[in-house]
Design a protein around this motif. Structure first.
Motif, PDB file in Angstrom:
ATOM      1  N   ASP A   3       0.853  -1.186   0.000  1.00 52.87           N
ATOM      2  CA  ASP A   3       0.000   0.000   0.000  1.00 52.87           C
ATOM      3  C   ASP A   3       0.886   1.232   0.000  1.00 52.87           C
ATOM      4  OD1 ASP A   3      -1.867   2.087   0.710  1.00 52.87           O
ATOM      5  OD2 ASP A   3      -3.214   0.493   1.374  1.00 52.87           O
ATOM      6  N   ALA A   4       0.637   2.147  -0.958  1.00 52.80           N
ATOM      7  CA  ALA A   4       1.502   3.316  -1.121  1.00 52.80           C
ATOM      8  C   ALA A   4       1.071   4.489  -0.260  1.00 52.80           C
ATOM      9  CB  ALA A   4       1.521   3.744  -2.596  1.00 52.80           C
ATOM     10  N   ARG A   5      -0.022   4.346   0.478  1.00 52.28           N
ATOM     11  CA  ARG A   5      -0.488   5.455   1.306  1.00 52.28           C
ATOM     12  C   ARG A   5       0.485   5.748   2.446  1.00 52.28           C
ATOM     13  NH1 ARG A   5      -6.338   3.617   3.042  1.00 52.28           N
ATOM     14  NH2 ARG A   5      -5.265   1.600   3.000  1.00 52.28           N
ATOM     15  N   GLN A   6       0.483   7.003   2.884  1.00 56.22           N
ATOM     16  CA  GLN A   6       1.362   7.397   3.985  1.00 56.22           C
ATOM     17  C   GLN A   6       0.865   6.792   5.290  1.00 56.22           C
ATOM     18  OE1 GLN A   6       1.576  11.618   4.733  1.00 56.22           O
ATOM     19  NE2 GLN A   6       3.552  11.453   5.761  1.00 56.22           N
ATOM     20  N   ILE A   7       1.792   6.290   6.085  1.00 57.95           N
ATOM     21  CA  ILE A   7       1.434   5.688   7.365  1.00 57.95           C
ATOM     22  C   ILE A   7       1.481   6.770   8.453  1.00 57.95           C
ATOM     23  CG2 ILE A   7       2.115   4.024   9.136  1.00 57.95           C
ATOM     24  CD1 ILE A   7       3.189   2.252   6.893  1.00 57.95           C
ATOM     25  N   ALA A   8       0.359   6.946   9.146  1.00 57.12           N
ATOM     26  CA  ALA A   8       0.297   7.922  10.234  1.00 57.12           C
ATOM     27  C   ALA A   8       0.863   7.334  11.520  1.00 57.12           C
ATOM     28  CB  ALA A   8      -1.150   8.378  10.444  1.00 57.12           C
ATOM     29  N   ILE A   9       0.367   6.173  11.911  1.00 59.00           N
ATOM     30  CA  ILE A   9       0.819   5.497  13.124  1.00 59.00           C
ATOM     31  C   ILE A   9       1.292   4.099  12.757  1.00 59.00           C
ATOM     32  CG2 ILE A   9       0.110   4.513  15.345  1.00 59.00           C
ATOM     33  CD1 ILE A   9       0.258   7.465  15.547  1.00 59.00           C
ATOM     34  N   ASP A  10       2.486   3.752  13.183  1.00 61.08           N
ATOM     35  CA  ASP A  10       3.047   2.427  12.928  1.00 61.08           C
ATOM     36  C   ASP A  10       3.411   1.801  14.270  1.00 61.08           C
ATOM     37  OD1 ASP A  10       3.838   0.300  11.407  1.00 61.08           O
ATOM     38  OD2 ASP A  10       5.798   1.122  10.875  1.00 61.08           O
ATOM     39  N   VAL A  11       2.679   0.758  14.643  1.00 58.47           N
ATOM     40  CA  VAL A  11       2.926   0.044  15.906  1.00 58.47           C
ATOM     41  C   VAL A  11       3.685  -1.234  15.577  1.00 58.47           C
ATOM     42  CG1 VAL A  11       1.866  -1.024  17.934  1.00 58.47           C
ATOM     43  CG2 VAL A  11       0.788   0.985  16.865  1.00 58.47           C
ATOM     44  N   ARG A  12       4.863  -1.382  16.177  1.00 59.92           N
ATOM     45  CA  ARG A  12       5.721  -2.516  15.840  1.00 59.92           C
ATOM     46  C   ARG A  12       6.019  -3.360  17.079  1.00 59.92           C
ATOM     47  NH1 ARG A  12      10.278   0.555  12.020  1.00 59.92           N
ATOM     48  NH2 ARG A  12       8.775   1.734  10.727  1.00 59.92           N
ATOM     49  N   PHE A  57       0.257   8.314  27.494  1.00 55.88           N
ATOM     50  CA  PHE A  57      -0.163   8.178  28.892  1.00 55.88           C
ATOM     51  C   PHE A  57       0.297   6.860  29.504  1.00 55.88           C
ATOM     52  CE2 PHE A  57      -3.837  10.794  27.156  1.00 55.88           C
ATOM     53  CZ  PHE A  57      -3.234  11.992  27.489  1.00 55.88           C
ATOM     54  N   GLU A  58       0.723   5.923  28.656  1.00 49.02           N
ATOM     55  CA  GLU A  58       1.304   4.653  29.102  1.00 49.02           C
ATOM     56  C   GLU A  58       2.601   4.438  28.339  1.00 49.02           C
ATOM     57  OE1 GLU A  58       0.190   2.630  31.391  1.00 49.02           O
ATOM     58  OE2 GLU A  58      -1.932   3.126  31.654  1.00 49.02           O
ATOM     59  N   ASP A  59       3.619   3.914  29.037  1.00 51.23           N
ATOM     60  CA  ASP A  59       4.870   3.654  28.329  1.00 51.23           C
ATOM     61  C   ASP A  59       4.807   2.308  27.611  1.00 51.23           C
ATOM     62  OD1 ASP A  59       4.915   1.982  30.491  1.00 51.23           O
ATOM     63  OD2 ASP A  59       6.960   2.456  31.113  1.00 51.23           O
ATOM     64  N   VAL A  60       5.747   2.081  26.722  1.00 51.21           N
ATOM     65  CA  VAL A  60       5.831   0.846  25.944  1.00 51.21           C
ATOM     66  C   VAL A  60       6.858  -0.068  26.608  1.00 51.21           C
ATOM     67  CG1 VAL A  60       6.298  -0.142  23.668  1.00 51.21           C
ATOM     68  CG2 VAL A  60       5.267   2.137  23.846  1.00 51.21           C
ATOM     69  N   THR A  61       6.427  -1.240  27.042  1.00 52.32           N
ATOM     70  CA  THR A  61       7.348  -2.170  27.693  1.00 52.32           C
ATOM     71  C   THR A  61       8.374  -2.700  26.699  1.00 52.32           C
ATOM     72  OG1 THR A  61       5.544  -2.854  29.166  1.00 52.32           O
ATOM     73  CG2 THR A  61       7.517  -4.229  29.131  1.00 52.32           C
ATOM     74  N   GLU A  62       7.890  -3.113  25.532  1.00 49.00           N
ATOM     75  CA  GLU A  62       8.760  -3.557  24.437  1.00 49.00           C
ATOM     76  C   GLU A  62       8.162  -3.074  23.130  1.00 49.00           C
ATOM     77  OE1 GLU A  62       9.574  -7.747  24.315  1.00 49.00           O
ATOM     78  OE2 GLU A  62       9.716  -7.903  26.500  1.00 49.00           O
ATOM     79  N   GLY A  63       9.001  -3.029  22.093  1.00 47.32           N
ATOM     80  CA  GLY A  63       8.524  -2.624  20.780  1.00 47.32           C
ATOM     81  C   GLY A  63       8.661  -1.126  20.568  1.00 47.32           C
ATOM     82  N   ALA A  64       7.991  -0.622  19.529  1.00 42.66           N
ATOM     83  CA  ALA A  64       8.120   0.793  19.181  1.00 42.66           C
ATOM     84  C   ALA A  64       6.839   1.295  18.533  1.00 42.66           C
ATOM     85  CB  ALA A  64       9.296   0.993  18.218  1.00 42.66           C
ATOM     86  N   ILE A  65       6.619   2.610  18.672  1.00 44.27           N
ATOM     87  CA  ILE A  65       5.492   3.277  18.026  1.00 44.27           C
ATOM     88  C   ILE A  65       6.034   4.472  17.251  1.00 44.27           C
ATOM     89  CG2 ILE A  65       3.312   4.513  18.364  1.00 44.27           C
ATOM     90  CD1 ILE A  65       2.855   2.888  20.879  1.00 44.27           C
ATOM     91  N   TYR A  66       5.661   4.566  15.981  1.00 44.91           N
ATOM     92  CA  TYR A  66       6.111   5.665  15.114  1.00 44.91           C
ATOM     93  C   TYR A  66       4.908   6.499  14.685  1.00 44.91           C
ATOM     94  CZ  TYR A  66      10.524   3.121  14.676  1.00 44.91           C
ATOM     95  OH  TYR A  66      11.712   2.475  14.933  1.00 44.91           O
ATOM     96  N   LEU A  67       5.101   7.809  14.645  1.00 46.00           N
ATOM     97  CA  LEU A  67       4.099   8.731  14.122  1.00 46.00           C
ATOM     98  C   LEU A  67       4.702   9.433  12.920  1.00 46.00           C
ATOM     99  CD1 LEU A  67       1.640  10.962  16.062  1.00 46.00           C
ATOM    100  CD2 LEU A  67       2.944  11.927  14.173  1.00 46.00           C
ATOM    101  N   TYR A  68       4.137   9.172  11.738  1.00 45.48           N
ATOM    102  CA  TYR A  68       4.650   9.705  10.471  1.00 45.48           C
ATOM    103  C   TYR A  68       6.161   9.500  10.362  1.00 45.48           C
ATOM    104  CZ  TYR A  68       0.055  11.696   9.681  1.00 45.48           C
ATOM    105  OH  TYR A  68      -1.299  11.848   9.473  1.00 45.48           O
ATOM    106  N   GLY A  69       6.603   8.293  10.728  1.00 47.30           N
ATOM    107  CA  GLY A  69       7.991   7.897  10.561  1.00 47.30           C
ATOM    108  C   GLY A  69       8.913   8.257  11.709  1.00 47.30           C
TER     109      GLY A  69
END
Length: 362
Positions: A3-12, A57-69
């Protein structure tokens, strides 16, 4: 094809633990720019936890969250270009509607532009005439729109909505669903909506993430989620379905011949992972079934009408398959006069639309 659309939020691979309890178990999903995206699931499934992690409001124990890259999990909430509309609208009772909407702009140092921008968003949510009223002078639906206007005023890149319609009555909820969808399209802002209400999610969403017990069960468009559930939980949770345990007796022309009990059989499209002797579940939506008094289709199942339940626009009919499972059929109220609704005790045949029944491996 990607999908070529721009990713706003990427949860990994996001994980959230509270001591020994794991609330989120390696969630990965992408939310696109200008998308109305819904996190759907029962209480305790982790949907609000994920929303709060995106908000900061909550931290991430593992992994990552990206907003517009850009990786954001280490940014405090006030430095993230996202806003949240909560279940409790938290309006300032001593301020007018206009002042409530201006407040976040003034806190951001935009006092000179605050009134103009506040009036713009009040016009968007159709509350201009209430600008000078206090929140206590508004209805629940109007207060909800004030909270929405206040969240939209700073022009966030992403708007998070945590069950904001749950306090409204059913008629107002339905009206607000359409209004929220319109506002999202009008502003072009990415909306991430949390709800446990399946109809709400199906009505508004571009895509839905169905969650259960901290895990992502299925991600897709509303029609995909409803018509092609990936597993038994999704089939049972989304809408109504006849969910039956069956065994596969044989295969004919790419279709599985399923034994329902009582000597009844159904022919269902085969799926990977199902062989002869497999005990699996069969799902068929009530609205995809209909009744006749003659057996025009060899696959039709003989049954007896047990009960008709009037639910306004629809009539739910429960039938007995005689030593097999009961089926529920839903017909439009207008079908009462079209020989599609039969009185209790009538001998009938249960027919299904092509492709109505689906096998679920789990």
């Amino acid at each position: 094809m990607s999908d070529a659309r721009q990713i706003a939020i990427d949860v990994r691979d996001a994980v959230k633990r509270y001591g020994d309890f794991t609330a989120l178990k390696r969630i990965s999903l992408s939310i696109y720019d200008n998308e109305f995206f819904t996190l759907l699931g029962p209480s305790g499934c982790g949907k609000t936890t994920l929303l709060r992690m995106i908000a900061g409001f909550e931290d991430v124990t593992e992994g990552a969250i990206y907003l517009y890259g850009k990786e954001i999990e280490d940014l405090p909430p006030n430095r993230r270009p996202v806003n949240t509309v909560f279940q409790n609208y938290a309006l300032f009772p001593h301020m007018s509607v206009l002042e409530n909407v201006m407040f976040p702009l003034e806190m951001m140092g935009k006092k000179g532009d605050a009134k103009r921008r506040a009036r713009e968003v009040l016009e968007l949510v159709q509350l201009t005439q209430f600008a000078n009223r206090k929140p206590s002078q508004l209805s629940g639906g109007q207060q909800q729109r004030v909270a929405l206007a206040r969240a939209l005023a700073p022009q966030p890149k992403v708007l998070l909505l945590d069950e904001p319609l749950s306090a409204l009555d059913q008629k107002l909820r339905k009206a607000m669903q359409i209004e929220l969808k319109h506002i999202q399209r009008e502003t072009g802002i990415t909306f991430i909506f949390v709800t446990h209400d399946q109809e709400e999610a199906l009505t508004m969403s571009d895509r839905i993430a169905v969650m259960s017990a901290g895990e992502l069960q299925q991600l897709g468009k509303p029609t995909e989620i409803y018509e092609h559930p990936r597993n038994m939980f999704v089939a049972d949770f989304i809408g109504e379905t006849n969910l039956l345990e069956v065994s596969v007796d044989s295969f004919e022309a790419g279709r599985a011949v399923c034994h329902l009990g009582g000597g009844h059989e159904m022919h269902v499209d085969a799926v990977d992972g199902v062989g002869i002797g497999s005990k699996v579940h069969l799902s068929v939506r009530p609205e995809r079934l209909y009744l006749t008094d003659v057996r025009a289709d060899p696959d039709a199942l003989p049954a007896t009408v047990l009960e008709n339940i009037f639910v306004g626009t629809n009539i739910m009919t429960i039938v007995d398959l005689k030593d097999g499972p009961n089926f529920t059929i839903r017909a439009a109220n207008s079908d009462r006069g079209n020989a599609r609704v039969f009185d209790a005790g009538s001998a009938v045949y249960v027919n299904g639309d092509k492709g109505a029944a689906r096998l679920l491996v789990d």
